[in-house]
Each structure stands twice: as C-alpha cells, then as structure tokens.
Design a protein around this motif. Structure first.
Motif, PDB file in Angstrom:
ATOM      1  N   VAL A 152       0.831  -1.209   0.000  1.00  0.00           N
ATOM      2  CA  VAL A 152       0.000   0.000   0.000  1.00  0.00           C
ATOM      3  C   VAL A 152       0.861   1.251   0.000  1.00  0.00           C
ATOM      4  O   VAL A 152       0.587   2.214  -0.702  1.00  0.00           O
ATOM      5  N   MET A 153       1.919   1.248   0.815  1.00  0.00           N
ATOM      6  CA  MET A 153       2.820   2.399   0.895  1.00  0.00           C
ATOM      7  C   MET A 153       4.215   1.898   1.243  1.00  0.00           C
ATOM      8  O   MET A 153       4.370   0.934   2.004  1.00  0.00           O
ATOM      9  N   GLU A 154       5.227   2.523   0.681  1.00  0.00           N
ATOM     10  CA  GLU A 154       6.605   2.112   0.946  1.00  0.00           C
ATOM     11  C   GLU A 154       7.483   3.322   1.245  1.00  0.00           C
ATOM     12  O   GLU A 154       7.002   4.457   1.304  1.00  0.00           O
ATOM     13  N   ASN A 155       8.772   3.054   1.442  1.00  0.00           N
ATOM     14  CA  ASN A 155       9.773   4.092   1.722  1.00  0.00           C
ATOM     15  C   ASN A 155       9.483   4.853   3.014  1.00  0.00           C
ATOM     16  O   ASN A 155       9.695   6.065   3.100  1.00  0.00           O
ATOM     17  N   LEU A 156       8.998   4.132   4.024  1.00  0.00           N
ATOM     18  CA  LEU A 156       8.764   4.723   5.334  1.00  0.00           C
ATOM     19  C   LEU A 156       9.925   4.372   6.265  1.00  0.00           C
ATOM     20  O   LEU A 156      10.554   3.326   6.128  1.00  0.00           O
ATOM     21  N   ARG A 157      10.187   5.258   7.221  1.00  0.00           N
ATOM     22  CA  ARG A 157      11.273   5.044   8.171  1.00  0.00           C
ATOM     23  C   ARG A 157      10.710   4.461   9.469  1.00  0.00           C
ATOM     24  O   ARG A 157      10.109   5.169  10.253  1.00  0.00           O
TER      25      ARG A 157
END
Length: 415
Positions: A251-256
C-alpha cells in the motif's frame, strides 16, 4: 660640608638590600621544566588512549550506513505535554510472570497478549494460560527469536479470533478457545521484490476481509531494531492482506520504521507511526485517495509505537522514550551526525547503548488533526517502563511493554 648636605649625601648613597637566595632564578626554570614534563606526559597519555580508538575506527566496519535526517526542534513540553506523574499511579499485573507483553487485547473481560518467548497468553484473574505457541523452542534469547517467534501486534477479529503479527514468522489467526493456529502470511517471503523481515503491527477491517500490517524493514529484523532506529533506513512498508484471495500487496513504501497501525472509522485510511521520524502519517488504503498519504501529526515529543483507539473518539499513542525540550535529545543530536552514529556502533555494544537511553514512559491521547488532549507520564519509567501500547478497556488503560516483565493498569478516572 654642612649637615643638610650630609643628609642629602646619605640619602643618595643609601645602601641597598641585596639577597643572594639562589632559588629565586632557578624556581622559574624548574617550573618551566615541570610544565614541559607534564605536557609531554599528558600528550603521551592521550595518544596511548586514542591510538587504539583510531585503529578501531579505521579497521572495523560499522554495521550501519546512516543517513542525515532533518528533524524539527522537539516541541516544548508545556500545555498538553506538561510533565506529570500520572503513570506512577498504575498497578503492575502479572509481575515476573510474563516478559515483553508488547500488545494487549480483550474479549469480554479476558485479556490476551503475546510475549518475548513466543507465547500467546490468556490472562484471567491473577493467572496466565498458554493459548498457543507460534514457533518452536529454544526461546528466551535474541538469537533464538527467528525460530521461537516474537508476537508483537494483536487484534480481535469479527469472529472472536485473535489476529497476531509475529516479527519473524508472519501473520496468524489464532482461535483463543482451541488454540488452533492458522498462518495467513509467512514471514521472510518476498513481496514486490523485497523480503518481509520485521512484521510489526496490524489491524483488521470490521468484516474481517482485509488485514493491514506494517513491515518495519526489509533489511533489519526485530532483534536489530536499535540498528534500524540509528540507521533510519527508509525501507519500511504498509501492506494489505486479502483474506479471500490470500494476496499480499504493498500500500505504501519508503517509510522510516513504520510501527503501530490503526484503521480509521471509515476504513479508507490507516494511521501509521513512523517511529524514527517522531510522527504519525495517514495512509489511504481505499476510496478515491487510495495510494496517497498525508500527515496526521508531526514532531511528537517522543518516538511513537502502537496506536489504539480511545473511548473519547481519539487515539492513544505510546512512547518509550522522549525528546526532552528543555533538555538534551540524544536522538536529535545524532540525526544530523551520521559519522558519530557509525563511530558509536564501532566502539560500544548494543547492550551498552540501550543503557545509555534512559526510559521515559509517555502516553498521549490525540484527536483529529493530531491535537493533543491528554498526556500521561512516568519519568525514568519507575512504574510503567518501556511502554509499547496503551489499550483501553472498561475504564482502565492497560499498558503493554516490549521489555518489562509485567503489564501496567491505570484507572483513567484517577488520571
């Protein structure tokens, strides 16, 4: 020569007192010599101590490759964030009977939690019962976690079953009555070209058809969470599991370090704690804005873990350590100095580094727009330490912990 001239003459030729003390001129030379010796010794000692450190810095390779982070100055802890001792009134339950109860749920008045030794427990009265084990022994050490399993996030599904996120082994559905375990998603599997390495928290839609969960990193495992925090790797994701099709999609990526996750009432978006960045994002998982993301609250006074609903329509957010202001925030200091982070991990062990971060338990209640309406504190974590979740039930706030050997319970009307 008259008397006046004689007096004048005697004044002009008045004898001088001359000392022949030989120590006076030598004292200066001796002092200078001592100072030189002291400086030589000091420099030699410094070289002696620093040389091994220099060798270590040049030879050893750092396990992390940190990036420069730009964090805003921590908010001043006034107003809603004003420090207090509310969490000191909490009561410890099952002390020394359980270890690391990260997440807590209830079915009726019965509590359930997952522990550091891979168990799913039922807590009734003052006794605990093993419902299921997700992995296999041995257990009890960080090295054994990938085999033993480490249950983290937990939810109750619409059919009264337990949905559990295990950091290593995957997503599970557990029957709390029979102990039957059904694996939904396998940990370590590849999804969109990247491995599920650190499954953290989850939430389930009301119809039980969709499970949304966080994978904190595809590079680091749970036992390496300190490395993940310090490296601040942007490889975390929010994923969706479709119960009918059994498919997992990103659903969403590149999170810290995406951590806690909570569905909003309309179930079109989820709140996601981005721990390293001290903020909470809103990720749209369905509807017209699906695939989008915006900010729910940024620049929190601590590093958020799990998010759970409150009875007033808000959300409880647990934090195990804060960013003191006024005061010195080590994490904020290091955020812009990646070379210091690399040096630290070359010199100190992880155990030592953990001790260098003093616990400060903080639970805040946030409402729409990220507005803080209440905060509960335990400076130094003397009663409720290393809080990871705040679960509200029947007028009480049950506090989970990823490290402590107990659950804490706080009566909210007294807070």
């Amino acid at each position: 020569m008259n008397e006046v001239e004689g007096l004048r003459f005697r004044r002009l030729n008045r004898p001088q007192v001359i000392t022949d003390d030989p120590q006076t001129p030598q004292s200066k030379g001796s002092s200078s010599y001592s100072g030189k010796v002291f400086r030589v010794v000091l420099v030699s000692l410094a070289v002696f101590l620093l040389f091994p450190l220099l060798v270590v810095c040049l030879i050893l390779e750092s396990p992390i490759q940190p990036e420069v982070l730009r964090l805003s100055e921590p908010p001043v802890m006034t107003g809603c964030y004003e420090p207090n001792l509310e969490l000191r009134d909490a009561q410890r339950l099952f002390e020394d009977q359980i270890l690391g109860p990260e997440s807590i749920v209830n079915i009726g008045d019965v509590l359930y939690t997952g522990t550091a030794d891979g168990k799913i427990l039922k807590l009734v009265g003052r006794r605990s019962y093993v419902v299921a084990r997700l992995g296999q022994p041995p257990c009890g050490t960080t090295e054994a976690e990938p085999v033993c399993g480490r249950p983290l996030g937990m939810r109750v599904g619409p059919n009264g079953t337990l949905f559990v996120a295990d950091a290593y082994l995957g997503l599970f559905e557990v029957n709390p009555t029979t102990g039957e375990v059904n694996r939904l998603v396998s940990g370590g599997q590849m999804v969109a070209g990247r491995k599920l390495s650190f499954i953290n928290d989850l939430d389930v839609t009301q119809d039980g058809k969709k499970v949304y969960f966080t994978d904190s990193s595809s590079r680091w495992q749970r036992r390496d969470y300190l490395l993940l925090i310090m490296e601040a790797t942007a490889d975390g994701r929010v994923l969706e599991y479709d119960v009918d099709s059994r498919e997992v999609t990103v659903v969403m990526e590149n999170l810290r370090f995406p951590n806690g996750i909570q569905l909003l009432p309309d179930e079109e978006s989820v709140l996601v704690a981005e721990t390293t960045m001290a903020r909470i994002r809103r990720v749209h998982v369905s509807g017209l804005n699906k695939g989008g993301m915006d900010m729910f609250v940024e620049n929190l006074p601590g590093f958020p873990d799990n998010i759970r609903p409150s009875s007033t329509g808000g959300y409880w957010v647990a934090m195990a350590t804060i960013r003191p202001n006024p005061g010195f925030s080590m994490m904020d200091f290091l955020a812009q100095r990646p070379w210091v982070k690399k040096l630290i991990f070359k010199v100190f062990s992880r155990e030592v580094l953990l001790k260098m971060a003093p616990p400060y338990s903080l639970v805040v209640e946030l409402h729409e727009g990220g507005v803080c309406t209440r905060s509960l504190h335990d400076p130094q974590g003397l009663v409720a330490a290393y809080v990871s979740e705040a679960h509200e039930h029947d007028g009480y706030l049950y506090l989970g912990s990823f490290r402590s050997p107990y659950i804490s319970r706080l009566q909210l009307r007294k807070a």
